[in-house]
Design a protein around this motif. Sequence first.
Motif, mmCIF file in Angstrom:
data_model
loop_
_atom_site.group_PDB
_atom_site.id
_atom_site.type_symbol
_atom_site.label_atom_id
_atom_site.label_comp_id
_atom_site.label_asym_id
_atom_site.label_seq_id
_atom_site.Cartn_x
_atom_site.Cartn_y
_atom_site.Cartn_z
ATOM 1 N N PHE A 257 12.086 -1.493 0.247
ATOM 2 C CA PHE A 257 10.667 -1.743 0.027
ATOM 3 C C PHE A 257 9.848 -0.558 0.544
ATOM 4 O O PHE A 257 10.335 0.229 1.357
ATOM 5 N N VAL A 258 8.623 -0.432 0.070
ATOM 6 C CA VAL A 258 7.781 0.680 0.495
ATOM 7 C C VAL A 258 7.256 0.417 1.906
ATOM 8 O O VAL A 258 6.577 -0.581 2.153
ATOM 9 N N ALA A 259 7.581 1.295 2.824
ATOM 10 C CA ALA A 259 7.129 1.159 4.211
ATOM 11 C C ALA A 259 5.654 1.554 4.309
ATOM 12 O O ALA A 259 5.265 2.637 3.864
ATOM 13 N N VAL A 260 4.850 0.672 4.868
ATOM 14 C CA VAL A 260 3.412 0.914 4.936
ATOM 15 C C VAL A 260 2.872 0.665 6.335
ATOM 16 O O VAL A 260 3.454 -0.074 7.125
ATOM 17 N N ARG A 261 1.733 1.292 6.601
ATOM 18 C CA ARG A 261 0.979 1.053 7.832
ATOM 19 C C ARG A 261 0.063 -0.152 7.619
ATOM 20 O O ARG A 261 -0.028 -0.689 6.514
ATOM 21 N N PRO A 262 -0.651 -0.583 8.650
ATOM 22 C CA PRO A 262 -1.527 -1.758 8.490
ATOM 23 C C PRO A 262 -2.575 -1.611 7.401
ATOM 24 O O PRO A 262 -3.019 -2.612 6.832
ATOM 25 N N GLY A 263 -2.963 -0.383 7.070
ATOM 26 C CA GLY A 263 -3.956 -0.173 6.020
ATOM 27 C C GLY A 263 -3.368 -0.055 4.638
ATOM 28 O O GLY A 263 -4.059 0.377 3.706
ATOM 29 N N LEU A 264 -2.084 -0.420 4.468
ATOM 30 C CA LEU A 264 -1.355 -0.363 3.199
ATOM 31 C C LEU A 264 -1.052 1.071 2.763
ATOM 32 O O LEU A 264 -0.679 1.318 1.621
ATOM 33 N N ALA A 274 0.692 1.186 -1.081
ATOM 34 C CA ALA A 274 1.492 0.170 -1.770
ATOM 35 C C ALA A 274 0.886 -1.202 -1.513
ATOM 36 O O ALA A 274 0.264 -1.446 -0.475
ATOM 37 N N ILE A 275 1.086 -2.100 -2.480
ATOM 38 C CA ILE A 275 0.540 -3.454 -2.385
ATOM 39 C C ILE A 275 1.440 -4.412 -3.146
ATOM 40 O O ILE A 275 2.147 -4.022 -4.070
ATOM 41 N N PRO A 283 7.026 -9.885 7.219
ATOM 42 C CA PRO A 283 8.267 -10.523 6.752
ATOM 43 C C PRO A 283 8.122 -11.261 5.423
ATOM 44 O O PRO A 283 9.082 -11.352 4.659
ATOM 45 N N LEU A 284 6.935 -11.802 5.117
ATOM 46 C CA LEU A 284 6.725 -12.521 3.863
ATOM 47 C C LEU A 284 6.203 -11.612 2.753
ATOM 48 O O LEU A 284 6.041 -12.065 1.625
ATOM 49 N N ARG A 285 5.941 -10.339 3.058
ATOM 50 C CA ARG A 285 5.377 -9.375 2.095
ATOM 51 C C ARG A 285 4.232 -10.042 1.329
ATOM 52 O O ARG A 285 4.234 -10.143 0.106
#
Length: 375
Positions: A257-264, A274-275, A283-285
């Motif tokens: 999956f695309v690893a993202v920071r809190p700001g997506l 990514a969204i 965990p629930l994406r």
Amino acid sequence: MVVVGLGDSGLLTALHLARRRGLEVVGISTRPGHVSGQELGLRLARPEDWQRDYRWSFDRFKGLDRVRVVHAEATALDLAGHTLSLRQYDGSHTTEHWDVLVIATGVTNGFWRRPDLVDEASVEAALVEPHRQLADARDVLVVGGGAAAVSSALQLALRWPEHRVRLAFPGERALVQHHRRTWEHVERRLVAAGVELLPGHRAVVPDGFAGDAITSGVVAWTTGQDPTAAEAVLWTIGRVQPNTAWLPAELLDDDGFVAVRPGLQSTTADTVFAIGDVAATDPLRSSARNRADKLLARNIRRQLAGGALGSFNAPRRRWGSVLGVEPDGLRVFAPNGRPFRFPAWTVRRILQPWIVRRGIYRGVRGDTATQPNNR
């Protein structure tokens, strides 16, 4: 701005971005129109009703008038060169330059959510054929314990009350990612509709099978029960695979999956966001189900202006619509498990035309979708 994937999250993000004048927005879609991943049960039981609200041609969205939509699939990404390689439906290969890239390619999940580059005929067949299979089967077994499973079991039982519909799930209850109150309410709805519940049944999944077809025959159980035969077996077992094979490994987490920071924003590339189900937000994406599209569009504008990005705060439990539209209306479950019911008349007269089409999608033009023949 290039948005790869015009499913539910990608489409909404593109609509928000296009509202700002001066931004060129390009949307990449493997479908010739919008095909939602929502409400599997309604899609299987009543595809003519489902596609009225969940399948629309792109030219119906007023907000996409300023978006250049490309019918293609992404094949490679050059981070250094800021270019995206595409294969279009006619087989030709092109590239798109991007200043900011949004990845919204979702996941593969069963036969109803796939990344294949397809035409209208293929979309139509994917709606009609599963419906016909289930219409012809007098004995249906639904395997799985998530929202897709319970909504499918209920909607099939409501559509064909003469069918025998069973729902098998591995734990003592289904919907384990929802509040217990949600399951208690849903359980009563299922029983009232005549669905036979089989708790504590964990299926033996054939090697290499990802639940991407409706099967028939006997299902064996790892939990010790006798095998169960059914004319149609609907596998809703949650074996999701992120649609990220085209992305560099440096953008992905260990599960793809695309690893993202809190700001997506990507953890490794500041101009990549990514969204949706493809984004490893929590965990629930859950960014797709919690309207993070507004936050994402706002964060992209803030980044362009040099401002600080806002954070996506994920809920601890799943919430929202679980069963889809029923004869008496639509129930939406809050995070605390309590349902709110939109009466049936409000779904058609208020919820869809005003809240969804005008409010969420910023205006949808008249109904031109082709309706399939259903039994």
